[in-house]
Design a protein around this motif. Structure first.
Motif: not given
Length: 246
Positions: A119-130, A215-219, A222-226
């Motif tokens: 579940d968490l990996l699914t949400q992370i994948t979506a949040a990153l737009g991967a 990384a997400v907390s600082t970037l 979207a910034g982490t995906a970039a």
């Protein structure tokens, strides 16, 4: 050249796993193997004012237990874990953005560790737009017990002819045997090219290989995906040059 990455489903994974979500067609979550203590299936690392610390989801263990059959311990306190993250990253600009993705999954009341992680990996994948598809290997019903043939069967079941592999697997992956089954190995070497980015508590120096939460907390997402896309593009350019010169 369809790619598959195979890894035991991690909790709040590091950036190397997250890059595979961009690099591969399928990320196979290897959940039908034995659960082992000391791995990353139920824990990962973040950076705090006191240095690196583990975030852990407690589990109930039994002999011969598969990852998919590993229950979360009754004493798990998701609110405490979320408070730990918020305190560690209180000075970062995007901690609430990270928690927005983490909170609903951790509070969902999952019984099984594999379900929480998926579940968490699914949400992370979506949040990153991967673009990668997540595929639990237990749903593929592969009966092969030999490790190499099993990996080859997972690749075949996910329509991949190339296995995306980290440097840590060089000691045991039999690339010759995999090639005999029609699977080539592409080493990603992520640990050797881990990016440096702005982190909390910068007086401690940069610490690599932390959870994506860092990384997400600082970037931000979207910034982490970039960051991940930029690193992957550079890898592809270098890989193409190496292949051309071979």
């Amino acid at each position: 050249m369809p790619l598959t990455y195979i890894e035991q489903p991690p909790f709040a994974p590091w950036l190397g796993f997250c890059e595979a979500l961009f690099a591969c067609d399928t990320v196979a979550l290897y959940d039908d193997v034995l659960y082992t203590d000391g791995g990353y299936q139920n824990r990962n690392r973040i950076k705090t004012a006191d240095g690196v610390r583990w975030l852990t989801v407690p589990v109930t263990r039994a002999p011969g237990q598969l990852i998919r059959d590993t229950p979360i311990a009754p004493g798990f306190d998701p609110d405490s874990l979320l408070r730990t993250i918020r305190l560690a990253y209180a000075r970062t600009p995007h901690v609430e953005e990270a928690l927005h993705v983490l909170r609903p999954v951790l509070a969902a009341g999952h019984t099984w560790l594999a379900d929480l992680n998926t579940d968490l990996l699914t949400q992370i994948t979506a949040a990153l737009g991967a673009p990668a598809r997540l595929q639990p290997t237990s749903e593929l019903h592969i009966d092969e017990t030999d490790r190499t043939r099993r990996l080859a069967a997972i690749c075949a079941a996910t329509d991949a002819d190339t296995l995306w592999a980290g440097s840590g697997t060089r000691t045991y992956l039999d690339t010759t045997a995999l090639a005999e089954h029609g699977v080539r190995v592409q080493w990603n070497g992520y640990a050797e090219r881990h990016p440096v980015y702005a982190q909390a508590w910068n007086r401690q120096g940069f610490v690599p290989n932390l959870s994506v939460i860092d990384a997400v907390s600082t970037l931000g997402w979207a910034g982490t995906a970039a960051l991940l896309r930029t690193g992957l593009d550079a890898y592809h350019q270098q890989h193409a040059q190496t292949e051309a010169a071979a």
